[in-house]
Structures are given as structure tokens and as C-alpha cells.
Enzyme design. Structure first.
Site, PDB file in Angstrom:
ATOM      1  N   HIS A   1       0.826  -1.219   0.000  1.00  0.00           N
ATOM      2  CA  HIS A   1       0.000   0.000   0.000  1.00  0.00           C
ATOM      3  C   HIS A   1       0.856   1.264   0.000  1.00  0.00           C
ATOM      4  O   HIS A   1       0.688   2.120  -0.891  1.00  0.00           O
ATOM      5  CB  HIS A   1      -0.968  -0.020   1.186  1.00  0.00           C
ATOM      6  CG  HIS A   1      -1.713   1.268   1.359  1.00  0.00           C
ATOM      7  ND1 HIS A   1      -2.603   1.752   0.422  1.00  0.00           N
ATOM      8  CD2 HIS A   1      -1.680   2.196   2.369  1.00  0.00           C
ATOM      9  CE1 HIS A   1      -3.092   2.909   0.840  1.00  0.00           C
ATOM     10  NE2 HIS A   1      -2.549   3.206   2.019  1.00  0.00           N
TER      11      HIS A   1
ATOM     12  N   HIS B   1       3.663   6.996   5.649  1.00  0.00           N
ATOM     13  CA  HIS B   1       2.438   7.668   6.088  1.00  0.00           C
ATOM     14  C   HIS B   1       1.579   6.830   7.023  1.00  0.00           C
ATOM     15  O   HIS B   1       0.755   7.378   7.767  1.00  0.00           O
ATOM     16  CB  HIS B   1       1.621   8.138   4.873  1.00  0.00           C
ATOM     17  CG  HIS B   1       0.818   7.067   4.194  1.00  0.00           C
ATOM     18  ND1 HIS B   1       1.321   6.267   3.207  1.00  0.00           N
ATOM     19  CD2 HIS B   1      -0.478   6.677   4.365  1.00  0.00           C
ATOM     20  CE1 HIS B   1       0.390   5.442   2.782  1.00  0.00           C
ATOM     21  NE2 HIS B   1      -0.713   5.659   3.468  1.00  0.00           N
TER      22      HIS B   1
ATOM     23  N   GLU C   1       0.597   5.401  12.539  1.00  0.00           N
ATOM     24  CA  GLU C   1      -0.784   4.995  12.812  1.00  0.00           C
ATOM     25  C   GLU C   1      -0.902   3.501  13.074  1.00  0.00           C
ATOM     26  O   GLU C   1      -1.685   3.083  13.945  1.00  0.00           O
ATOM     27  CB  GLU C   1      -1.652   5.384  11.611  1.00  0.00           C
ATOM     28  CG  GLU C   1      -3.129   5.090  11.762  1.00  0.00           C
ATOM     29  CD  GLU C   1      -3.905   5.556  10.540  1.00  0.00           C
ATOM     30  OE1 GLU C   1      -4.819   4.827  10.109  1.00  0.00           O
ATOM     31  OE2 GLU C   1      -3.599   6.644  10.016  1.00  0.00           O
ATOM     32  N   ASP C   2      -0.139   2.678  12.353  1.00  0.00           N
ATOM     33  CA  ASP C   2      -0.355   1.229  12.393  1.00  0.00           C
ATOM     34  C   ASP C   2       0.804   0.425  12.957  1.00  0.00           C
ATOM     35  O   ASP C   2       0.715  -0.801  13.035  1.00  0.00           O
ATOM     36  CB  ASP C   2      -0.656   0.719  10.967  1.00  0.00           C
ATOM     37  CG  ASP C   2      -1.965   1.273  10.422  1.00  0.00           C
ATOM     38  OD1 ASP C   2      -2.851   1.583  11.237  1.00  0.00           O
ATOM     39  OD2 ASP C   2      -2.094   1.403   9.199  1.00  0.00           O
TER      40      ASP C   2
ATOM     41  N   ASP D   1      -3.461   8.233  -1.220  1.00  0.00           N
ATOM     42  CA  ASP D   1      -3.836   7.134  -0.323  1.00  0.00           C
ATOM     43  C   ASP D   1      -5.273   6.689  -0.605  1.00  0.00           C
ATOM     44  O   ASP D   1      -5.563   5.491  -0.704  1.00  0.00           O
ATOM     45  CB  ASP D   1      -3.682   7.605   1.125  1.00  0.00           C
ATOM     46  CG  ASP D   1      -4.241   6.613   2.123  1.00  0.00           C
ATOM     47  OD1 ASP D   1      -3.576   5.589   2.369  1.00  0.00           O
ATOM     48  OD2 ASP D   1      -5.339   6.853   2.669  1.00  0.00           O
TER      49      ASP D   1
END
Length: 693
Positions: A93, A117, A121-122, A182
Site C-alpha cells: 500500500h 504515512h 498509525e499502524d 492514499d
């Protein structure tokens, strides 16, 4: 759902990046598996981002690829073991998002942040780690695209995430560039999700992301997002459009022949130009099929002409209109007047001898790059333009990517703390697809959505101080606040000196910008009693008669004659006057400049000499022109009383387009005070003119 809706390879005409340079389609599954095999040697880029590097070098031959290598290794190691819902390794991704931006010509900092990016967050990567490794700019961009925690915001997480991204975009537009790329990759792979979730994501994309892509000028992303949303939300129309395009593919296309004729014309004219045939994307074909009915072969695409300089664009236009029959109504000059999203081109249409009408777009290669990539093509908007820049280091950096609409979003979002209000108003603001520029009286400019009124201009220029706005001059002429503005108008806002005055409830009917509507609504909510007072229905003229009248102080050279001051011109000492004998033996007195004097003489009325008594008091009728607002009559009457003047009678006419006329008959103790009285009345907030009747 159709295969094309979930598999973009099935209709490459909706994929702008696949049409460029003939580069082969990437197998991201293979690249993902290669990424899981571990890092490569230090002296070369990992094979998995070779295509990214190739695309990046095409736009930036001297770019430092070592930064991309380090960003990829951090992203790959952080996401290792994570899988997407489609079954691909997660690293595919960020790779795909970065490739999209690289194809558009994004600079190295944007690509570095794009690779990272999702790490904060992950994964366990922190923003401090990103800063330590890649610097403050990359850290800021990564933070800008990182979603807020759903556990903290609950149902408000999505609107608050967009609010966070908008605020970050106000400081660095590259945040939104990454978000758009995205979302494009996520939309391409949306087929693995439940239909209801596909529809929800597609609606947000339609209402928020596509308008943002349009406003930022990133047409390459906008058109593909439109097609993917179209396939999900309108599958039947999509299928019929796909069938229409497929049927056209089997027919003879007249556009290549027209393009050859154009090349010949330009070559003979000595104009170096590149002529292409650009197929329309699905949504574009659907739109013109609804407006034109049955489509002909030339309706499925447009001719694009690329030249070197601006002057060449107009030279091409001249040759086209000379050698072909122009369709005058289709001509638009977006070079002289660029769109608010940086777009520049000449648009025209020409008819061929065979009866085909071909739409033609003419632009320079730089215009074409900006038209396709928008703000992405500007590179780093904060880099110093020239080495000898003279800007003071403490001055705010000039950002060509922060136009009026973005500044408005950033302003009004501060006044919309409620997430539901923010989300609703954001969609409404983005639905405004055109913008106008109006000039302020002080020489500045205001960017406003099409259809904006003077009320919107007032709040855009003055903020909450616009609560006291009492009127406006547009192009030098007085007008009501509800008047709509046009592109290029000059507007001067008139503010009341009384800071306690506030907006009328009717202003909400004419306010188009969220900032104005939120500010007006907030004031009305905080002043419910004043809000009720501002809502007044049309009524008959209001008349107020004083307790007593006064006698005329003019004397006629006619014994026992009754003297009356004419109501048409209300003469007062020391006006030069003329008297005329009328029916009943009375003498009426006019100012010598009054139009009635000539009429009296024309009909043979007897002229009578008149003069003023020694007493200084007099009676006069004044007209006060004003913009309607609460308590205006009371304020005017108070101003008259402060001058020591008695109101004999007053008439207030019903408002017309927000303007009100007051007629006062006044008894002055001294005629010398008339000028001061008129000035005092003009100083009342809302009054823009006072004159003798």
C-alpha cells in the site's frame, strides 16, 4: 459489482498514469513478497521500490535516492507481518501510494513521507523517531495524515481526522497530496470490502476528497476517483457508459484524422507543437451523453495541443480559427483568467468539413503538468525561490498553494467545534465548485464562492466586526448587503460605529460562506431577544406627529396674507426665496432653486416679495436614507433631540431591499443649526444620506 469497479486494470482509460511513458503495470503482490525477504545491500535501492525510483528520476534526475531507501527500509520492517484485507503484504500500500505521487512528479520529501504515512498509525514507530531520522518536514507531513484515535473520538473520529488534515494542509499542502493518493489506492482495492462499507467510503470520497482534488488541481487523481466512485454508487449508469465506450471502440474514430489535420496546419504555420488525442474518462462521457443525447465519434475524446510558450497558445488558436470553423460559444481563455485551482489552458471547438465538432485544449507543457498534477507539480512550496530572496526571516512564508477557499476553511473550522456541524458545513462548502475574486476598497482582494453576497464579503474581511455592517458600496454605488457579487467587483463595506449592533436574522438567507453563517447564527443564538427584534414583516408607513406645530417665519409684502412654506423644498433662513399668490389669497414660499418656481411663473402666478422675520426659528423637512436595522428610528430621534430640535412629524416607509427612507418635519430654534443637525443625523449608524426635501 462489475469487474471494472474493483479491478482498475480492466479499463486503463480511467488510469492516467498507465497512459504515460508506456511503463508496464506493476505487480504489487510480487513486490510485496520481495519486500518480505529482507533488506538489500546498502549500496543500492531495494528492488521493491525500483519503479518508484524510476518514476522519480524522470521528474527529478538529481534527487537523493538514499533518503527513499532509508524510508522504505523503515516502512518495510515496521509493516512486516501485516497484511491488507485483499491478502497482499501491507507494504504494497505505501509503495503504491508513493508510486502514484512519483508519477505525478512529487519531490523527495513528499515521497519519503508517503512511504511512512501509515507507520505511526499502524506500527510502533513514533513521530519522534520519524523526526530524528528524516527531519521536521517529514515528521509534520506524517503527523498530518495520521488518523485520530477512534477510541478517543468515537463516531466523531472521521470528521475530526479531516479537520486535523485540513489544518495541517494549511501549513503544508503536501499533507493533502498524500491523502488523495492514499484514497485513490484504497478505492482501487475496495472490492474486498462489504458493499455497504464500499458505499460509505465512496460517498465520503465523492463529497470531500474529489472536491479537494479539484480545488488543488490534481486532475489525474480526481478523474480516476470520479470513475471509481461512479462504478460503486451508480453501477447501472456505469455499465451503460462502459458499454457505450466499448461500442465506440469498435467504430471508426474521426479524432485521429482531425489531429493529423491540425498537425499539418501547425507545421505549415511553423509552430512547434505536440498534438494528442485524449479519451474522455467514464464520468465525462456520462455527463456529455446526458446533455447531448446520442454521441458521435468525436464526442468520446478531445484534442490536446502542447506548445512551449504562452504566446504559442494564442498563435495555435489563431491558426485553428483560420483553417477550421470555430464554435464561438465554446471558447474559454483560462490563461488570461486562470481558475482558482491553478488551471490554465485555452479551450475551443472547431467544426470539420465532414460535420464533426472536435473540442480542443491548448496549453504549454508546464501548464499541462500543473493541470494534471496541480499542487503536486509545484514541488516544495516553501523552498526559497531564488538564492537572493529578500524576504525577512520573521515574515510568514508566501504559499502559492493556499488560495482563498483553503484560508476560509481554516477560518470557519475554528468556529465549528461540534464535529457534526463541521462535517455538514465542510461538505456544503466543498460543493461550491466556482470561486470569484472581488477587490476591497483598500486595494486587497477577497476570494469568495460564486453567488456570495456583500454579507459574505463583510465577514471575510472583518470577521466578527462584520456584525455591525450597515451597508456596502459595490463599484462605487450604494447597495444592500444582500446583493450578490460578481467576479471583479470592488466592494467597500460600511461598518457602524456602535459596536453593540448585530446582524439581522434575514442575513442567513443571503450568506453563502460557512464563516458568515456560523458567525451570524452564533450571534443570534447569544442574543435571542435582539434576534426576534430584527425579524420584522413589511408594514405600512409609520407616522409620528409632534405635540404642536410651529408658524412660518416668512413675511410677505402683502397685507393680511397667509404665508405658507412650500413642502416641496422647505425653505429656511437664510435661503433665497420667492413667493407666489395662490387660491384663497395665500402666499406660498419656495426656494428660488425649486423647480416649482419656474412652473408658477409659466402659468402666470402673481409673484409676491417675501423676506424672513428677525426671529431665527424655522421649520424644515429632511429626508434620511438608511439601511434597515433595529432601533434605527429611536436612534435618529435621539440624535435630533440632542441638537435641541423638535420633531413636528416623522414618516418611515417600508423597507425596500433592506433600505429605509425617513421623512422628518422639524422645528429648529435657530436656522443656523441646520447643517449641524444634518451632520448629526448622518452620523447615526445605518444612515448614509440626509437631504432637504
Amino acid at each position: 459489482m462489475s469487474a471494472e469497479a474493483t479491478n482498475p486494470e480492466a479499463h486503463p482509460e480511467a488510469r492516467p498514469e498507465l497512459r504515460r511513458r508506456g511503463r508496464s503495470r506493476l505487480d504489487l503482490r510480487r513486490l510485496g513478497r520481495a519486500a518480505l525477504l529482507g533488506p538489500t545491500s546498502r549500496d543500492r535501492l531495494p528492488d521493491a521500490i525500483g519503479h518508484v525510483a524510476e518514476a522519480h528520476r524522470a521528474h527529478h534526475p538529481d534527487a537523493d535516492m538514499s533518503i527513499l531507501r532509508r524510508a522504505y527500509l523503515l516502512a518495510e520492517s515496521s509493516h512486516r507481518g501485516q497484511m491488507r484485507k485483499s491478502g497482499e503484504p501491507y507494504i504494497t500500500h505505501p509503495l503504491a501510494v508513493t508510486l502514484i505521487l512519483a508519477e505525478l512528479g512529487a519531490e523527495t520529501t513528499t515521497l519519503t513521507a508517503s512511504l511512512l504515512h501509515d507507520t505511526v498509525e499502524d506500527t510502533d514507530v513514533t513521530l519522534d523517531q520519524v523526526r530524528a531520522e528524516f527531519g521536521d518536514e517529514v515528521r509534520f507531513i506524517v503527523d498530518g495524515v495520521t488518523k485520530v484515535e477512534k477510541i478517543d473520538y468515537g463516531a466523531a473520529a472521521e470528521p475530526e481526522t479531516f479537520r486535523k488534515m485540513l489544518v495541517a494542509t494549511g501549513n503544508d499542502v503536501r499533507v493533502m497530496s498524500i491523502k488523495l493518493a492514499d484514497r485513490l489506492h484504497n478505492m482501487r482495492t475496495l472490492g474486498v470490502m462489504r458493499p455497504e462499507k464500499q458505499a460509505r467510503i465512496a460517498k465520503v470520497t465523492r463529497d470531500v476528497l474529489i472536491p479537494l482534488a479539484e480545488r488543488l488541481g490534481v486532475q489525474a487523481l480526481k478523474t480516476e476517483l470520479e470513475d471509481l466512485v461512479f462504478a460503486i454508487l451508480h453501477p447501472e449508469e456505469y455499465e451503460s457508459t462502459r458499454a457505450l465506450i466499448a461500442a465506440h471502440a469498435g467504430e471508426s474514430d474521426p479524432l485521429p484524422g482531425i489531429a493529423d489535420s491540425v498537425r499539418t496546419v501547425l507545421r505549415e504555420a511553423g509552430i512547434a507543437a505536440e498534438v494528442q488525442v485524449r479519451p474522455r474518462h467514464f464520468v465525462s462521457v456520462h455527463r456529455i451523453s446526458r446533455t447531448r443525447g446520442e454521441l458521435r465519434g468525436s464526442d468520446f475524446g478531445r484534442i490536446l495541443i502542447l506548445v512551449g510558450e504562452n504566446a504559442d497558445c494564442y498563435a495555435v488558436l489563431g491558426e485553428l480559427h483560420t483553417c477550421f470553423t470555430p464554435v464561438v460559444s465554446e471558447f474559454k481563455d483560462f490563461i488570461a483568467t486562470p481558475k482558482f485551482n491553478l488551471y490554465q489552458s485555452l479551450h475551443t471547438a472547431v467544426a470539420t468539413p465532414e460535420g464533426y465538432v472536435a473540442e480542443v485544449i491548448v496549453r504549454t507543457r508546464q501548464m499541462h503538468r500543473v493541470a494534471e498534477a496541480g499542487v503536486v507539480a509545484l514541488g516544495n512550496p516553501y523552498a526559497t525561490a531564488t538564492p537572493d530572496a529578500t524576504a525577512h526571516p520573521d515574515e510568514e512564508r508566501a504559499d502559492p498553494t493556499r488560495p482563498g477557499w483553503l484560508s476560509r476553511l481554516l477560518d470557519w473550522q475554528q468556529s465549528a467545534p461540534d464535529p457534526d456541524t463541521f462535517w455538514t458545513v465542510l461538505r456544503a462548502e466543498l460543493a461550491q465548485d466556482r470561486e470569484i475574486t472581488v477587490f476591497r476598497a483598500d486595494g486587497g482582494t477577497l476570494g469568495l464562492p460564486a453567488g456570495a453576497s456583500c454579507i459574505d464579503a463583510a465577514y471575510a474581511q472583518h470577521g466578527e466586526a462584520a456584525h455591525g455592517c450597515i451597508g456596502a458600496r459595490v463599484n462605487g454605488r450604494l447597495t444592500s448587503l444582500s446583493s450578490p457579487l460578481s467576479d471583479g467587483d470592488t466592494v467597500q463595506l460600511l461598518l457602524a460605529q456602535d459596536t453593540s449592533s448585530g446582524p439581522a436574522a434575514e442575513w442567513l438567507d443571503h450568506a453563502r460562506t460557512p464563516a458568515a453563517r456560523i458567525a451570524i447564527s452564533s450571534w443570534l443564538d447569544a442574543h435571542p431577544d435582539r434576534a426576534m427584534a430584527t425579524t420584522t414583516a413589511a408594514r405600512a408607513p409609520l407616522s409620528v406627529v409632534g405635540a404642536r406645530g410651529g408658524g412660518a417665519n416668512a413675511v410677505a409684502d402683502l397685507p393680511d396674507a397667509t404665508v405658507r412654506l412650500a413642502g416641496c423644498c422647505t425653505p429656511v433662513p437664510p435661503d433665497a426665496v420667492a413667493g407666489f399668490l395662490v387660491r384663497g389669497g395665500a402666499v406660498t414660499v419656495h426656494r428660488v432653486q425649486c423647480a416649482a418656481v419656474a412652473q408658477m411663473r409659466a402659468v402666470g402666478r402673481t409673484s409676491v416679495a417675501v423676506h424672513w422675520r428677525a426671529t431665527a426659528d424655522c421649520r424644515v423637512t429632511l429626508l434620511a436614507e438608511s439601511f434597515g436595522r433595529p432601533h434605527l428610528l429611536a436612534d435618529l430621534t435621539e440624535a435630533i433631540a440632542r441638537e435641541g430640535v423638535e420633531v413636528v412629524s416623522a414618516t418611515v416607509e417600508p423597507p425596500v431591499e433592506g433600505r429605509v427612507r425617513h421623512t422628518y418635519t422639524l422645528q429648529l430654534p435657530d436656522a443656523a443649526g441646520l447643517s449641524a443637525l444634518m451632520r448629526a443625523m448622518r452620523d447615526v449608524p445605518g444612515v448614509y444620506d440626509v437631504s432637504r426635501a
